[in-house]
Design a protein around this motif. Structure first.
Motif, PDB file in Angstrom:
ATOM      1  N   LEU A  19       5.137 -11.447  -2.224  1.00 27.82           N
ATOM      2  CA  LEU A  19       6.486 -11.458  -2.807  1.00 27.82           C
ATOM      3  C   LEU A  19       6.713 -10.261  -3.739  1.00 27.82           C
ATOM      4  O   LEU A  19       5.957 -10.047  -4.690  1.00 27.82           O
ATOM      5  N   VAL A  20       7.756  -9.533  -3.434  1.00 24.87           N
ATOM      6  CA  VAL A  20       8.146  -8.387  -4.278  1.00 24.87           C
ATOM      7  C   VAL A  20       9.608  -8.574  -4.668  1.00 24.87           C
ATOM      8  O   VAL A  20      10.444  -8.888  -3.821  1.00 24.87           O
ATOM      9  N   VAL A  21       9.905  -8.415  -5.968  1.00 28.83           N
ATOM     10  CA  VAL A  21      11.299  -8.438  -6.424  1.00 28.83           C
ATOM     11  C   VAL A  21      11.545  -7.237  -7.326  1.00 28.83           C
ATOM     12  O   VAL A  21      10.767  -6.971  -8.245  1.00 28.83           O
ATOM     13  N   ARG A  22      12.622  -6.534  -7.038  1.00 31.29           N
ATOM     14  CA  ARG A  22      13.089  -5.449  -7.904  1.00 31.29           C
ATOM     15  C   ARG A  22      14.414  -5.871  -8.493  1.00 31.29           C
ATOM     16  O   ARG A  22      15.251  -6.443  -7.801  1.00 31.29           O
ATOM     17  N   ARG A  23      14.579  -5.619  -9.785  1.00 26.84           N
ATOM     18  CA  ARG A  23      15.875  -5.902 -10.435  1.00 26.84           C
ATOM     19  C   ARG A  23      16.303  -4.640 -11.166  1.00 26.84           C
ATOM     20  O   ARG A  23      15.537  -4.098 -11.971  1.00 26.84           O
ATOM     21  N   GLY A  24      17.522  -4.186 -10.864  1.00 25.69           N
ATOM     22  CA  GLY A  24      18.033  -2.981 -11.515  1.00 25.69           C
ATOM     23  C   GLY A  24      17.090  -1.796 -11.362  1.00 25.69           C
ATOM     24  O   GLY A  24      16.877  -1.041 -12.309  1.00 25.69           O
ATOM     25  N   GLY A  25      16.466  -1.685 -10.196  1.00 22.23           N
ATOM     26  CA  GLY A  25      15.578  -0.557  -9.924  1.00 22.23           C
ATOM     27  C   GLY A  25      14.167  -0.728 -10.477  1.00 22.23           C
ATOM     28  O   GLY A  25      13.276   0.081 -10.220  1.00 22.23           O
ATOM     29  N   GLN A  26      13.948  -1.825 -11.227  1.00 21.77           N
ATOM     30  CA  GLN A  26      12.629  -2.036 -11.848  1.00 21.77           C
ATOM     31  C   GLN A  26      11.811  -3.041 -11.024  1.00 21.77           C
ATOM     32  O   GLN A  26      12.362  -4.050 -10.563  1.00 21.77           O
ATOM     33  N   LEU A  27      10.517  -2.749 -10.848  1.00 26.86           N
ATOM     34  CA  LEU A  27       9.639  -3.684 -10.137  1.00 26.86           C
ATOM     35  C   LEU A  27       9.334  -4.849 -11.075  1.00 26.86           C
ATOM     36  O   LEU A  27       8.692  -4.659 -12.113  1.00 26.86           O
ATOM     37  N   LEU A  29       8.523  -8.441  -9.827  1.00 22.30           N
ATOM     38  CA  LEU A  29       7.425  -9.229  -9.241  1.00 22.30           C
ATOM     39  C   LEU A  29       6.704  -8.319  -8.260  1.00 22.30           C
ATOM     40  O   LEU A  29       7.299  -7.788  -7.311  1.00 22.30           O
ATOM     41  N   ASP A  30       5.411  -8.148  -8.505  1.00 24.77           N
ATOM     42  CA  ASP A  30       4.656  -7.079  -7.857  1.00 24.77           C
ATOM     43  C   ASP A  30       3.663  -7.647  -6.834  1.00 24.77           C
ATOM     44  O   ASP A  30       2.501  -7.862  -7.142  1.00 24.77           O
ATOM     45  N   THR A  42       2.145 -27.617 -13.145  1.00 25.87           N
ATOM     46  CA  THR A  42       1.634 -26.242 -13.122  1.00 25.87           C
ATOM     47  C   THR A  42       2.352 -25.454 -14.205  1.00 25.87           C
ATOM     48  O   THR A  42       3.590 -25.441 -14.262  1.00 25.87           O
ATOM     49  N   GLY A  43       1.595 -24.803 -15.043  1.00 32.61           N
ATOM     50  CA  GLY A  43       2.174 -23.992 -16.115  1.00 32.61           C
ATOM     51  C   GLY A  43       2.289 -22.545 -15.682  1.00 32.61           C
ATOM     52  O   GLY A  43       1.346 -21.987 -15.122  1.00 32.61           O
ATOM     53  N   LEU A  44       3.459 -21.953 -15.933  1.00 29.42           N
ATOM     54  CA  LEU A  44       3.669 -20.530 -15.658  1.00 29.42           C
ATOM     55  C   LEU A  44       3.728 -19.856 -17.026  1.00 29.42           C
ATOM     56  O   LEU A  44       4.722 -19.968 -17.733  1.00 29.42           O
ATOM     57  N   LEU A  45       2.621 -19.239 -17.385  1.00 28.30           N
ATOM     58  CA  LEU A  45       2.465 -18.736 -18.746  1.00 28.30           C
ATOM     59  C   LEU A  45       2.392 -17.221 -18.774  1.00 28.30           C
ATOM     60  O   LEU A  45       1.653 -16.628 -17.968  1.00 28.30           O
ATOM     61  N   GLY A  46       3.123 -16.633 -19.685  1.00 31.55           N
ATOM     62  CA  GLY A  46       3.026 -15.183 -19.821  1.00 31.55           C
ATOM     63  C   GLY A  46       4.024 -14.697 -20.840  1.00 31.55           C
ATOM     64  O   GLY A  46       4.968 -15.421 -21.193  1.00 31.55           O
ATOM     65  N   PRO A  47       3.845 -13.467 -21.322  1.00 30.26           N
ATOM     66  CA  PRO A  47       4.715 -12.958 -22.383  1.00 30.26           C
ATOM     67  C   PRO A  47       6.151 -12.779 -21.916  1.00 30.26           C
ATOM     68  O   PRO A  47       6.432 -12.709 -20.714  1.00 30.26           O
ATOM     69  N   LEU A  55      10.713 -15.346 -11.084  1.00 27.89           N
ATOM     70  CA  LEU A  55       9.981 -16.104 -10.065  1.00 27.89           C
ATOM     71  C   LEU A  55      10.653 -17.464  -9.838  1.00 27.89           C
ATOM     72  O   LEU A  55      10.836 -17.898  -8.692  1.00 27.89           O
ATOM     73  N   MET A  56      11.054 -18.123 -10.914  1.00 24.37           N
ATOM     74  CA  MET A  56      11.718 -19.428 -10.770  1.00 24.37           C
ATOM     75  C   MET A  56      13.028 -19.283 -10.006  1.00 24.37           C
ATOM     76  O   MET A  56      13.376 -20.118  -9.171  1.00 24.37           O
ATOM     77  N   ARG A  57      13.754 -18.209 -10.285  1.00 28.40           N
ATOM     78  CA  ARG A  57      15.018 -17.970  -9.571  1.00 28.40           C
ATOM     79  C   ARG A  57      14.769 -17.779  -8.070  1.00 28.40           C
ATOM     80  O   ARG A  57      15.559 -18.213  -7.245  1.00 28.40           O
ATOM     81  N   VAL A  58      13.651 -17.140  -7.741  1.00 26.74           N
ATOM     82  CA  VAL A  58      13.303 -16.983  -6.319  1.00 26.74           C
ATOM     83  C   VAL A  58      13.079 -18.363  -5.694  1.00 26.74           C
ATOM     84  O   VAL A  58      13.577 -18.664  -4.612  1.00 26.74           O
ATOM     85  N   LEU A  59      12.356 -19.229  -6.403  1.00 29.84           N
ATOM     86  CA  LEU A  59      12.008 -20.544  -5.839  1.00 29.84           C
ATOM     87  C   LEU A  59      13.250 -21.406  -5.594  1.00 29.84           C
ATOM     88  O   LEU A  59      13.286 -22.193  -4.651  1.00 29.84           O
ATOM     89  N   VAL A  60      14.268 -21.248  -6.446  1.00 31.37           N
ATOM     90  CA  VAL A  60      15.488 -22.042  -6.222  1.00 31.37           C
ATOM     91  C   VAL A  60      16.508 -21.289  -5.362  1.00 31.37           C
ATOM     92  O   VAL A  60      17.578 -21.823  -5.072  1.00 31.37           O
ATOM     93  N   GLY A  61      16.178 -20.080  -4.958  1.00 29.44           N
ATOM     94  CA  GLY A  61      17.013 -19.373  -3.985  1.00 29.44           C
ATOM     95  C   GLY A  61      18.208 -18.642  -4.571  1.00 29.44           C
ATOM     96  O   GLY A  61      19.168 -18.392  -3.858  1.00 29.44           O
TER      97      GLY A  61
END
Ligand SMILES: Nc1ncnc2c1ncn2[C@@H]1O[C@H](COP(=O)(O)OP(=O)(O)OP(=O)(O)O)[C@@H](O)[C@H]1O
Length: 254
Positions: A19-27, A29-30, A42-47, A55-61
Motif C-alpha cells: 500500500l502506497v498513499v501520496r497526499r499533496g505530493g508527499q509520500l 504511506l510507504d 489492535t493498536g495503531l501507535l505512532g507520533p 491508513l484508517m481513511r484507506v480502510l474505510v474507503g
C-alpha cells in the motif's frame, strides 16, 4: 443469527499489500504490507503525522490510494457492502451540534438502515455502553469534550459493526473514562468484533492485544506488546518504540 458474510471466519479482517498513499505530493504511506487480526484490539501507535489517520481513511474507503490493495472483511476497502459492517469514529466527532443526542443517533441509525424497534434498541444499547443516559434531549453542541467524544463512538457502534476503526478515541479524556472505554473495547472484542484503535500516547499501547508501531509512513513492528518488549529488550513500550525507531535498528530491520 445473521447470514455468513465475506470476511467471517478465522482469517485476518484486514489485509494490505504494497500500500502506497501520496497526499499533496508527499509520500504518506510507504509500501505497507500488513494484516489486522479478527476478534482483537489492535493498536495503531505512532507520533503525530506518521500516517495513522491516512491508513484508517484507506480502510474505510475515503482515501485515494496511489498503489497496492487493501481487503476489508473479504471485500475491497470502501465496497458499499462494508458500509454497515465497519464503524468509523473520526478524531473530531462527525455529529450535528445543532441536533440533540437522540436526534443524532436516530439520524445516523436511519442512514445505516435501522428502523422502528431495531433502531430504538440500538440507540438504547449505545447510550448505555457509552454512559450517555439522561442526555437524550440535549443539543450535542452543548456537550463537554468527553461527552462529545462518546457521542462519536456511540454513532460508530450503532450498527454493532464487525470492524471498528477508532481514531484517537481517548484523546483528552480523564483517566476514569479512558479506563472505562478500554474495558468497553475489550468487551466488544470478546463479543467477536475486531477493533483498530489509534493513539500517539504510548501508555495506551500496553492495553492492546496486538500493536502496529508506525513511524514516517512505515511499520516499525507488528506484534503483541509482550513480543515487542522481548524483541527489543526494553522495559516499557515507549523505550521499545524509541529503540525500534533508532537509526541502528532501522538498519537492522532493512
Ligand atoms: N489533506 C491533506 N493533504 C495533504 N497532506 C495531508 C493531508 N492530511 C494529512 N496530510 C499529511 O499526511 C501525513 C500523515 O497525516 P495523518 O493525519 O495521517 O497522520 P496521523 O499519524 O494521523 O497524525 P495525528 O496523530 O496528528 O492525527 C502528514 O504529513 C500530514 O501533514
Amino acid at each position: 443469527m445473521k447470514n455468513a458474510e465475506p470476511g467471517d471466519g478465522a482469517g485476518p479482517v484486514v489485509s494490505g499489500q504494497d500500500l502506497v498513499v501520496r497526499r499533496g505530493g508527499q509520500l504518506v504511506l510507504d509500501d505497507l504490507t500488513f494484516s489486522i487480526a479478527a476478534g482483537k484490539v489492535t493498536g495503531l501507535l505512532g507520533p503525530s503525522g506518521c500516517g495513522k489517520t491516512t491508513l484508517m481513511r484507506v480502510l474505510v474507503g475515503v482515501q485515494m490510494v496511489t498503489a497496492g490493495t487493501v481487503t476489508v472483511l473479504g471485500l475491497p476497502a470502501g465496497h458499499p457492502r462494508l458500509r454497515a459492517r465497519v464503524g468509523y469514529a473520526t478524531q473530531a466527532p462527525a455529529v450535528y451540534p445543532d441536533l440533540t443526542l437522540g436526534e443524532n443517533l436516530r439520524y445516523f441509525g436511519m442512514v445505516l438502515g435501522l428502523r422502528g424497534r431495531q433502531l430504538r434498541e440500538a440507540m438504547a444499547a449505545v447510550v448505555a455502553q457509552l454512559d450517555l443516559g439522561g442526555l437524550d434531549r440535549r443539543l450535542v453542541g452543548t456537550f463537554s469534550g468527553g461527552q462529545l467524544a462518546r457521542v462519536g463512538l456511540a454513532v460508530a457502534l450503532l450498527n454493532r459493526p464487525d470492524l471498528l476503526i477508532l481514531d484517537e478515541p481517548t484523546v483528552g479524556l480523564d483517566p476514569v473514562l479512558r479506563r472505562d472505554l478500554w474495558a468497553l473495547f475489550h468487551g466488544l472484542a470478546a463479543d467477536g468484533a475486531s477493533l483498530l484503535v489509534s493513539s500517539h500516547v504510548m501508555d495506551e499501547a500496553a492495553r492492546c492485544d496486538t500493536l502496529l508501531f508506525m513511524r514516517e509512513g512505515r511499520f516499525l513492528a507488528e506484534a503483541s506488546p509482550v513480543e515487542i518488549l522481548k524483541r527489543t529488550g526494553a522495559s516499557d513500550l515507549e523505550s521499545a518504540f524509541l529503540a525500534l525507531a533508532s537509526p541502528e535498528r532501522r538498519a537492522v530491520r532493512q
